[in-house]
Design a protein around this motif. Structure first.
Motif, PDB file in Angstrom:
ATOM      1  N   GLU A   3      11.042   9.297  -2.751  1.00 19.98           N
ATOM      2  CA  GLU A   3      10.494   8.515  -3.949  1.00 19.98           C
ATOM      3  C   GLU A   3       9.548   7.137  -3.518  1.00 19.98           C
ATOM      4  OE1 GLU A   3      12.981   6.602  -7.573  1.00 19.98           O
ATOM      5  OE2 GLU A   3      14.024   7.569  -5.913  1.00 19.98           O
ATOM      6  N   LEU A   4       8.682   7.343  -4.035  1.00 15.35           N
ATOM      7  CA  LEU A   4       7.828   6.171  -4.225  1.00 15.35           C
ATOM      8  C   LEU A   4       7.607   5.316  -5.518  1.00 15.35           C
ATOM      9  CD1 LEU A   4       6.495   7.812  -1.696  1.00 15.35           C
ATOM     10  CD2 LEU A   4       4.515   6.725  -1.844  1.00 15.35           C
ATOM     11  N   GLU A   5       8.060   4.143  -5.434  1.00 13.07           N
ATOM     12  CA  GLU A   5       8.206   3.335  -6.766  1.00 13.07           C
ATOM     13  C   GLU A   5       7.178   2.099  -6.698  1.00 13.07           C
ATOM     14  OE1 GLU A   5      11.223   1.175  -9.676  1.00 13.07           O
ATOM     15  OE2 GLU A   5      11.864   2.311  -7.952  1.00 13.07           O
ATOM     16  N   ASN A   6       5.907   2.290  -7.291  1.00  8.94           N
ATOM     17  CA  ASN A   6       5.169   1.218  -7.330  1.00  8.94           C
ATOM     18  C   ASN A   6       4.742   0.689  -5.988  1.00  8.94           C
ATOM     19  OD1 ASN A   6       5.217   1.099 -10.186  1.00  8.94           O
ATOM     20  ND2 ASN A   6       7.264  -0.235 -10.009  1.00  8.94           N
ATOM     21  N   VAL A   7       4.351   1.623  -5.015  1.00 11.01           N
ATOM     22  CA  VAL A   7       4.054   1.401  -3.859  1.00 11.01           C
ATOM     23  C   VAL A   7       2.647   1.200  -3.648  1.00 11.01           C
ATOM     24  CG1 VAL A   7       3.789   2.319  -1.326  1.00 11.01           C
ATOM     25  CG2 VAL A   7       5.951   2.534  -2.623  1.00 11.01           C
ATOM     26  N   SER A   8       2.286  -0.152  -2.848  1.00 15.12           N
ATOM     27  CA  SER A   8       0.944  -0.403  -2.438  1.00 15.12           C
ATOM     28  C   SER A   8       1.101  -0.746  -0.916  1.00 15.12           C
ATOM     29  CB  SER A   8       0.657  -1.982  -3.316  1.00 15.12           C
ATOM     30  OG  SER A   8       0.388  -1.492  -4.547  1.00 15.12           O
ATOM     31  N   LYS A   9      -0.358  -0.375  -0.496  1.00 14.27           N
ATOM     32  CA  LYS A   9      -0.297  -0.843   1.122  1.00 14.27           C
ATOM     33  C   LYS A   9      -1.781  -1.568   1.145  1.00 14.27           C
ATOM     34  CE  LYS A   9       0.031  -1.224   5.315  1.00 14.27           C
ATOM     35  NZ  LYS A   9       1.544  -1.891   5.867  1.00 14.27           N
ATOM     36  N   ILE A  10      -1.702  -2.866   1.429  1.00 18.79           N
ATOM     37  CA  ILE A  10      -2.860  -3.678   1.487  1.00 18.79           C
ATOM     38  C   ILE A  10      -3.325  -4.064   2.852  1.00 18.79           C
ATOM     39  CG2 ILE A  10      -3.691  -5.984   0.462  1.00 18.79           C
ATOM     40  CD1 ILE A  10      -1.681  -5.894  -1.555  1.00 18.79           C
ATOM     41  N   TYR A  11      -4.437  -3.963   3.342  1.00 18.36           N
ATOM     42  CA  TYR A  11      -4.848  -4.615   4.639  1.00 18.36           C
ATOM     43  C   TYR A  11      -5.851  -5.652   4.215  1.00 18.36           C
ATOM     44  CZ  TYR A  11      -3.324  -0.008   6.313  1.00 18.36           C
ATOM     45  OH  TYR A  11      -2.289   1.271   6.547  1.00 18.36           O
ATOM     46  N   GLN A  12      -5.459  -6.500   5.000  1.00 17.35           N
ATOM     47  CA  GLN A  12      -6.361  -7.820   5.050  1.00 17.35           C
ATOM     48  C   GLN A  12      -7.496  -7.884   6.396  1.00 17.35           C
ATOM     49  OE1 GLN A  12      -5.513  -9.879   2.482  1.00 17.35           O
ATOM     50  NE2 GLN A  12      -7.119 -10.888   2.750  1.00 17.35           N
ATOM     51  N   THR A  13      -8.544  -8.072   6.068  1.00 18.04           N
ATOM     52  CA  THR A  13      -9.657  -8.265   7.030  1.00 18.04           C
ATOM     53  C   THR A  13     -10.635  -9.340   6.676  1.00 18.04           C
ATOM     54  OG1 THR A  13      -9.724  -5.858   7.247  1.00 18.04           O
ATOM     55  CG2 THR A  13     -11.582  -7.227   8.248  1.00 18.04           C
ATOM     56  N   GLY A  14     -10.176 -10.491   7.561  1.00 13.72           N
ATOM     57  CA  GLY A  14     -10.676 -11.828   6.851  1.00 13.72           C
ATOM     58  C   GLY A  14     -10.381 -12.369   5.589  1.00 13.72           C
ATOM     59  N   GLU A  15     -11.451 -12.646   4.677  1.00 12.33           N
ATOM     60  CA  GLU A  15     -11.096 -12.643   3.360  1.00 12.33           C
ATOM     61  C   GLU A  15     -11.113 -11.541   2.423  1.00 12.33           C
ATOM     62  OE1 GLU A  15     -13.935 -15.855   2.017  1.00 12.33           O
ATOM     63  OE2 GLU A  15     -13.232 -17.299   3.608  1.00 12.33           O
ATOM     64  N   VAL A  16     -11.257 -10.457   3.152  1.00 16.92           N
ATOM     65  CA  VAL A  16     -11.413  -8.935   2.353  1.00 16.92           C
ATOM     66  C   VAL A  16     -10.143  -8.392   2.253  1.00 16.92           C
ATOM     67  CG1 VAL A  16     -12.456  -6.855   1.986  1.00 16.92           C
ATOM     68  CG2 VAL A  16     -13.846  -8.842   3.025  1.00 16.92           C
ATOM     69  N   GLU A  17      -9.791  -8.132   1.097  1.00 16.93           N
ATOM     70  CA  GLU A  17      -8.527  -7.397   0.966  1.00 16.93           C
ATOM     71  C   GLU A  17      -8.796  -5.888   0.452  1.00 16.93           C
ATOM     72  OE1 GLU A  17      -4.851  -9.151  -1.413  1.00 16.93           O
ATOM     73  OE2 GLU A  17      -5.853  -7.853  -2.955  1.00 16.93           O
ATOM     74  N   LEU A  18      -8.197  -5.029   1.172  1.00 20.54           N
ATOM     75  CA  LEU A  18      -8.346  -3.618   0.912  1.00 20.54           C
ATOM     76  C   LEU A  18      -6.972  -3.041   0.331  1.00 20.54           C
ATOM     77  CD1 LEU A  18      -9.873  -0.902   0.810  1.00 20.54           C
ATOM     78  CD2 LEU A  18      -9.301  -0.723   3.414  1.00 20.54           C
ATOM     79  N   ARG A  19      -6.960  -2.412  -0.882  1.00 19.82           N
ATOM     80  CA  ARG A  19      -5.691  -1.955  -1.259  1.00 19.82           C
ATOM     81  C   ARG A  19      -5.784  -0.337  -1.093  1.00 19.82           C
ATOM     82  NH1 ARG A  19      -1.978  -3.985  -4.587  1.00 19.82           N
ATOM     83  NH2 ARG A  19      -2.282  -6.097  -4.780  1.00 19.82           N
TER      84      ARG A  19
END
Length: 229
Positions: A3-19
């Motif tokens: 069960e995944l509920e509202n799952v996000s994975k965010i990677y931060q590279t410097g000032e860039v945010e990758l979802r």
């Protein structure tokens, strides 16, 4: 079971945010056979890492077999991976100078399980390689090596088999053999999740989930499901 509920994975590279995953909610019941598809950069690899407890979500809740994975320590996550998840990879990941049966024994060494030789031999018999137990990987075909990898995945009796592009290095004949084996394991009660980009592989599944830009864009039954004969 999953069960995944509202799952996000965010990677931060410097000032860039990758979802890589963006607010994903998903349920996979015990005994399901699911294919996860999507183009490059869609979030498939991140989904595999989360489902395999190799990475934890930035936001949201992921429960595996009723356990909130986000609350676990590194040691507890390792225990979950060893006991509850069987991994099958595109590149087989067998130890070259170790026999098939010893390769299958390895997860039990890490998990501290006894009777390793007996259980490994039984697992190889289940995948049709009981007579190849003493062979080295170099003495086996690609399809046979993947069968050894599947035996290694099931030897600890996991609740889920997570297969990442399991047929990516195989010819069409071996692909069909491996997919039939995974379907048979599913029909025996195991939950199987496939990460794939191949329609012919996804057609063996009961559900096909498509990701794009870190979100689920479709969750459907395959239009022409491939059935065992």
């Amino acid at each position: 079971m999953i069960e995944l509920e509202n799952v996000s994975k965010i990677y931060q590279t410097g000032e860039v945010e990758l979802r890589a995953l963006n607010n994903v909610s998903l349920k996979i019941e015990t005994g399901d056979l699911v294919a996860i598809m999507g183009p490059s950069g869609s979030g498939k690899s991140t989904m595999m890492n989360v489902l395999g407890c190799l990475d934890i979500p930035t936001d949201g809740v992921f429960k595996l077999d009723g356990i909130d994975v986000g609350t676990l320590s590194d040691n507890e996550l390792a225990e979950i991976r060893n006991r509850k998840i069987g991994f099958v990879f595109q590149s087989f990941n067998l130890i070259p100078r170790t026999s098939a049966v010893r390769n299958v024994e390895l997860p039990m060494v890490y998990a501290g399980i006894g009777d390793r030789r007996g259980r490994a031999t039984t697992a190889l018999e289940k995948v049709g390689l009981g007579n190849r137990a003493k062979h080295m990987p170099s003495e086996l075909s690609g399809g046979q090596q993947q069968r050894v990898a599947i035996a290694r995945a099931i030897v600890t009796d996991p609740v889920m088999i997570l297969a990442d592009e399991p047929t990516g290095n195989l010819d069409s004949h071996s692909t069909n053999e491996i997919m039939k084996l995974l379907v048979e394991l599913n029909e025996s009660g195991r939950t199987v999740v496939l990460i794939t980009h191949e329609d012919e592989v996804a057609n063996f599944a009961k559900r096909v989930i498509t990701l794009r830009d870190g979100q689920i864009v479709s969750d459907r039954a395959p239009e022409n499901r491939t059935l065992l004969v």
